[in-house]
Design a protein around this motif. Structure first.
Motif, PDB file in Angstrom:
ATOM      1  N   PRO A   5       0.966  -1.191  -0.046  1.00 46.96           N
ATOM      2  CA  PRO A   5      -0.072  -0.267  -0.112  1.00 46.96           C
ATOM      3  C   PRO A   5       0.904   1.319   0.136  1.00 46.96           C
ATOM      4  O   PRO A   5       1.883   1.510   0.683  1.00 46.96           O
ATOM      5  CB  PRO A   5      -0.830  -0.034   1.194  1.00 46.96           C
ATOM      6  CG  PRO A   5       0.120  -1.023   2.262  1.00 46.96           C
ATOM      7  CD  PRO A   5       0.701  -1.942   1.079  1.00 46.96           C
ATOM      8  N   LEU A   6       0.435   2.298  -0.422  1.00 49.33           N
ATOM      9  CA  LEU A   6       1.020   3.646  -0.625  1.00 49.33           C
ATOM     10  C   LEU A   6       0.428   4.532   0.358  1.00 49.33           C
ATOM     11  O   LEU A   6       0.732   5.900   0.373  1.00 49.33           O
ATOM     12  CB  LEU A   6       0.988   4.261  -2.058  1.00 49.33           C
ATOM     13  CG  LEU A   6       1.644   3.133  -3.087  1.00 49.33           C
ATOM     14  CD1 LEU A   6       1.560   4.022  -4.553  1.00 49.33           C
ATOM     15  CD2 LEU A   6       3.089   3.053  -2.907  1.00 49.33           C
ATOM     16  N   GLN A   7      -0.686   4.036   1.111  1.00 47.14           N
ATOM     17  CA  GLN A   7      -1.179   4.948   2.303  1.00 47.14           C
ATOM     18  C   GLN A   7      -1.474   4.092   3.507  1.00 47.14           C
ATOM     19  O   GLN A   7      -1.265   2.764   3.364  1.00 47.14           O
ATOM     20  CB  GLN A   7      -2.341   5.729   1.724  1.00 47.14           C
ATOM     21  CG  GLN A   7      -3.381   5.051   1.249  1.00 47.14           C
ATOM     22  CD  GLN A   7      -3.322   4.723  -0.180  1.00 47.14           C
ATOM     23  OE1 GLN A   7      -2.943   5.160  -1.002  1.00 47.14           O
ATOM     24  NE2 GLN A   7      -3.555   3.301  -0.596  1.00 47.14           N
ATOM     25  N   ASP A   8      -2.041   4.664   4.396  1.00 48.72           N
ATOM     26  CA  ASP A   8      -2.336   3.876   5.703  1.00 48.72           C
ATOM     27  C   ASP A   8      -2.970   2.732   5.330  1.00 48.72           C
ATOM     28  O   ASP A   8      -2.825   1.759   5.844  1.00 48.72           O
ATOM     29  CB  ASP A   8      -2.887   4.650   6.631  1.00 48.72           C
ATOM     30  CG  ASP A   8      -1.892   5.686   7.270  1.00 48.72           C
ATOM     31  OD1 ASP A   8      -0.712   5.357   7.551  1.00 48.72           O
ATOM     32  OD2 ASP A   8      -2.428   6.697   8.079  1.00 48.72           O
ATOM     33  N   PHE A   9      -4.157   2.920   4.642  1.00 49.08           N
ATOM     34  CA  PHE A   9      -5.067   1.827   4.249  1.00 49.08           C
ATOM     35  C   PHE A   9      -5.834   2.398   3.046  1.00 49.08           C
ATOM     36  O   PHE A   9      -5.603   3.430   2.577  1.00 49.08           O
ATOM     37  CB  PHE A   9      -6.063   1.535   5.326  1.00 49.08           C
ATOM     38  CG  PHE A   9      -6.872   2.885   5.818  1.00 49.08           C
ATOM     39  CD1 PHE A   9      -8.222   3.279   5.221  1.00 49.08           C
ATOM     40  CD2 PHE A   9      -6.572   3.376   7.124  1.00 49.08           C
ATOM     41  CE1 PHE A   9      -8.689   4.253   5.772  1.00 49.08           C
ATOM     42  CE2 PHE A   9      -7.327   4.344   7.646  1.00 49.08           C
ATOM     43  CZ  PHE A   9      -8.225   4.823   7.131  1.00 49.08           C
ATOM     44  N   CYS A  10      -6.610   1.402   2.326  1.00 45.25           N
ATOM     45  CA  CYS A  10      -7.339   1.604   1.232  1.00 45.25           C
ATOM     46  C   CYS A  10      -8.508   0.785   1.266  1.00 45.25           C
ATOM     47  O   CYS A  10      -8.770  -0.362   0.526  1.00 45.25           O
ATOM     48  CB  CYS A  10      -6.383   1.305  -0.259  1.00 45.25           C
ATOM     49  SG  CYS A  10      -7.393   1.191  -1.705  1.00 45.25           S
ATOM     50  N   VAL A  11      -9.484   1.349   1.614  1.00 38.03           N
ATOM     51  CA  VAL A  11     -10.903   0.507   2.057  1.00 38.03           C
ATOM     52  C   VAL A  11     -11.437   0.391   0.600  1.00 38.03           C
ATOM     53  O   VAL A  11     -11.612   1.240   0.010  1.00 38.03           O
ATOM     54  CB  VAL A  11     -11.646   1.253   3.126  1.00 38.03           C
ATOM     55  CG1 VAL A  11     -12.956   0.492   3.195  1.00 38.03           C
ATOM     56  CG2 VAL A  11     -11.053   1.184   4.509  1.00 38.03           C
ATOM     57  N   ALA A  12     -11.944  -0.808   0.326  1.00 44.63           N
ATOM     58  CA  ALA A  12     -12.302  -1.188  -0.964  1.00 44.63           C
ATOM     59  C   ALA A  12     -13.888  -0.593  -0.967  1.00 44.63           C
ATOM     60  O   ALA A  12     -14.667  -0.500  -0.288  1.00 44.63           O
ATOM     61  CB  ALA A  12     -12.684  -2.725  -1.203  1.00 44.63           C
ATOM     62  N   ASP A  13     -13.949   0.142  -2.226  1.00 47.73           N
ATOM     63  CA  ASP A  13     -15.263   0.665  -2.465  1.00 47.73           C
ATOM     64  C   ASP A  13     -16.024  -0.168  -3.469  1.00 47.73           C
ATOM     65  O   ASP A  13     -15.784  -0.341  -4.951  1.00 47.73           O
ATOM     66  CB  ASP A  13     -15.060   2.269  -3.103  1.00 47.73           C
ATOM     67  CG  ASP A  13     -16.164   2.597  -3.520  1.00 47.73           C
ATOM     68  OD1 ASP A  13     -17.200   2.006  -3.382  1.00 47.73           O
ATOM     69  OD2 ASP A  13     -16.243   3.908  -3.997  1.00 47.73           O
ATOM     70  N   ARG A  14     -16.539  -1.017  -3.096  1.00 43.55           N
ATOM     71  CA  ARG A  14     -17.198  -2.159  -3.886  1.00 43.55           C
ATOM     72  C   ARG A  14     -18.078  -1.550  -4.732  1.00 43.55           C
ATOM     73  O   ARG A  14     -18.696  -2.392  -5.616  1.00 43.55           O
ATOM     74  CB  ARG A  14     -17.872  -3.288  -2.697  1.00 43.55           C
ATOM     75  CG  ARG A  14     -16.687  -4.059  -2.129  1.00 43.55           C
ATOM     76  CD  ARG A  14     -17.181  -5.342  -1.487  1.00 43.55           C
ATOM     77  NE  ARG A  14     -16.484  -5.794  -0.492  1.00 43.55           N
ATOM     78  CZ  ARG A  14     -16.494  -5.617   0.897  1.00 43.55           C
ATOM     79  NH1 ARG A  14     -17.560  -5.040   1.407  1.00 43.55           N
ATOM     80  NH2 ARG A  14     -15.705  -5.943   1.705  1.00 43.55           N
ATOM     81  N   MET A  15     -18.910  -0.355  -4.570  1.00 45.35           N
ATOM     82  CA  MET A  15     -19.984   0.387  -5.275  1.00 45.35           C
ATOM     83  C   MET A  15     -19.308   1.023  -6.609  1.00 45.35           C
ATOM     84  O   MET A  15     -20.057   1.241  -7.460  1.00 45.35           O
ATOM     85  CB  MET A  15     -20.581   1.182  -4.436  1.00 45.35           C
ATOM     86  CG  MET A  15     -21.302   0.454  -3.259  1.00 45.35           C
ATOM     87  SD  MET A  15     -22.295  -0.915  -3.766  1.00 45.35           S
ATOM     88  CE  MET A  15     -23.519  -0.117  -4.660  1.00 45.35           C
ATOM     89  N   SER A  16     -17.942   1.042  -6.706  1.00 42.50           N
ATOM     90  CA  SER A  16     -17.165   1.718  -7.798  1.00 42.50           C
ATOM     91  C   SER A  16     -17.366   0.836  -8.895  1.00 42.50           C
ATOM     92  O   SER A  16     -17.139  -0.232  -9.113  1.00 42.50           O
ATOM     93  CB  SER A  16     -15.558   2.089  -7.626  1.00 42.50           C
ATOM     94  OG  SER A  16     -15.212   2.599  -8.577  1.00 42.50           O
ATOM     95  N   ALA A  17     -17.661   1.666 -10.059  1.00 42.81           N
ATOM     96  CA  ALA A  17     -17.746   1.064 -11.668  1.00 42.81           C
ATOM     97  C   ALA A  17     -16.340   1.031 -12.095  1.00 42.81           C
ATOM     98  O   ALA A  17     -16.169   0.305 -13.240  1.00 42.81           O
ATOM     99  CB  ALA A  17     -18.606   1.659 -12.241  1.00 42.81           C
ATOM    100  N   VAL A  18     -15.351   1.531 -11.553  1.00 46.92           N
ATOM    101  CA  VAL A  18     -14.002   1.564 -12.148  1.00 46.92           C
ATOM    102  C   VAL A  18     -13.326   0.150 -11.908  1.00 46.92           C
ATOM    103  O   VAL A  18     -13.266  -0.496 -10.823  1.00 46.92           O
ATOM    104  CB  VAL A  18     -13.170   2.642 -11.564  1.00 46.92           C
ATOM    105  CG1 VAL A  18     -11.727   2.628 -12.218  1.00 46.92           C
ATOM    106  CG2 VAL A  18     -13.955   4.136 -11.768  1.00 46.92           C
ATOM    107  N   PHE A  19     -12.808  -0.392 -12.698  1.00 51.83           N
ATOM    108  CA  PHE A  19     -12.204  -1.649 -12.702  1.00 51.83           C
ATOM    109  C   PHE A  19     -10.403  -1.519 -12.705  1.00 51.83           C
ATOM    110  O   PHE A  19      -9.854  -0.891 -13.675  1.00 51.83           O
ATOM    111  CB  PHE A  19     -12.553  -2.632 -14.119  1.00 51.83           C
ATOM    112  CG  PHE A  19     -11.874  -3.988 -13.955  1.00 51.83           C
ATOM    113  CD1 PHE A  19     -12.477  -4.808 -13.006  1.00 51.83           C
ATOM    114  CD2 PHE A  19     -10.871  -4.427 -14.501  1.00 51.83           C
ATOM    115  CE1 PHE A  19     -12.224  -6.401 -13.247  1.00 51.83           C
ATOM    116  CE2 PHE A  19     -10.598  -5.550 -14.580  1.00 51.83           C
ATOM    117  CZ  PHE A  19     -10.967  -6.630 -13.714  1.00 51.83           C
ATOM    118  N   VAL A  20     -10.017  -2.063 -11.543  1.00 54.39           N
ATOM    119  CA  VAL A  20      -8.693  -1.935 -11.283  1.00 54.39           C
ATOM    120  C   VAL A  20      -8.225  -3.412 -10.859  1.00 54.39           C
ATOM    121  O   VAL A  20      -8.825  -4.054 -10.660  1.00 54.39           O
ATOM    122  CB  VAL A  20      -8.348  -0.738 -10.243  1.00 54.39           C
ATOM    123  CG1 VAL A  20      -8.678   0.421 -10.906  1.00 54.39           C
ATOM    124  CG2 VAL A  20      -8.958  -1.002  -8.947  1.00 54.39           C
TER     125      VAL A  20
END
Length: 221
Positions: free
Chosen positions: A26-41
């Motif tokens: 990770p590049l920050q403390d945390f990255c809580v998943a946004d499961r509602m996002s339509a962006v595919f990564v």
């Protein structure tokens, strides 16, 4: 039982430091998943950290046994990024595995994770097989409190050879380790793999292959 589970979970979690995880750091403390996002990564888009809550890092009920009333006599309760959004980018996950007597977690592989397993209750026969050309089996009988490691990507299994139920906890070095159950993938693919191919690969007659495929997908159109 609940207290023992807590100690086992803590031991497993501390076994996998983030720096040794297979997922990107990770590049920050945390990255809580946004499961509602339509962006595919690769993984999940981060939720704005201002909107993160303690529940994003929480999963209840791992003390409850899974339902082993199935043909394999086992049940896996995963705790990965699908259950805890806060695991996104942290390169770690957990699973509880319950076994009825003679219960089997059948040969499978985790394509993205090494697994470390501790037996919490009962006895398990476990093992993994190395890659070609050696295909060497490393196997062990585990008692309560014993730990075994399954290297990333290698086929492995766990079998309850005892007369009482067994419970294990597994730590995995990915937020989303994935699982490929060998029999399901080979004989239960959709559409099915040609029985000519499987008959030759497994040195079986086509009638046997057809029977095995029927156990997984019935009358696939």
């Amino acid at each position: 039982m609940a207290l023992r589970l807590i100690f086992a979970i803590l031991a497993l979690v501390t076994t996998f430091p983030i720096t040794l995880a297979s997922d990107p750091s990770p590049l920050q403390d945390f990255c809580v998943a946004d499961r509602m996002s339509a962006v595919f990564v690769n993984g999940f888009v981060c939720k704005d950290p201002k909107f993160a809550t303690a529940n994003d890092f929480f999963f209840p009920g791992l003390d409850k046994p899974g339902n082993t009333m199935n043909p394999m006599g086992s049940a896996v309760t995963p705790v990965n990024v699908a259950q805890i959004a806060g695991l996104n980018t942290l390169g770690i996950s957990l699973a509880r595995i319950d076994f009825a007597p003679n219960g089997l977690n059948p040969p499978h592989t985790h394509p993205r994770a090494t697994e470390i397993l501790v037996v919490v209750e009962g006895t398990l026969s476990v093992g993994f097989v190395t890659s070609n050309p050696d295909n060497k089996l490393f196997a062990k009988i585990l008692q309560k409190g014993d730990v075994f490691v399954f290297p990333e990507g290698l086929i492995h299994f766990q079998f309850n050879n005892g007369l009482v139920p067994a419970v294990a906890l597994s730590g995995l070095s990915s937020q989303n380790p994935g699982v490929i159950t060998i029999a399901n993938a080979v004989f239960g693919s959709k559409p099915p793999i040609s029985d000519d191919i499987l008959a030759k690969a497994f040195m079986l007659d086509k009638k046997t292959v057809d029977f095995l495929q029927s156990q997984f997908w019935g009358s696939y159109p």
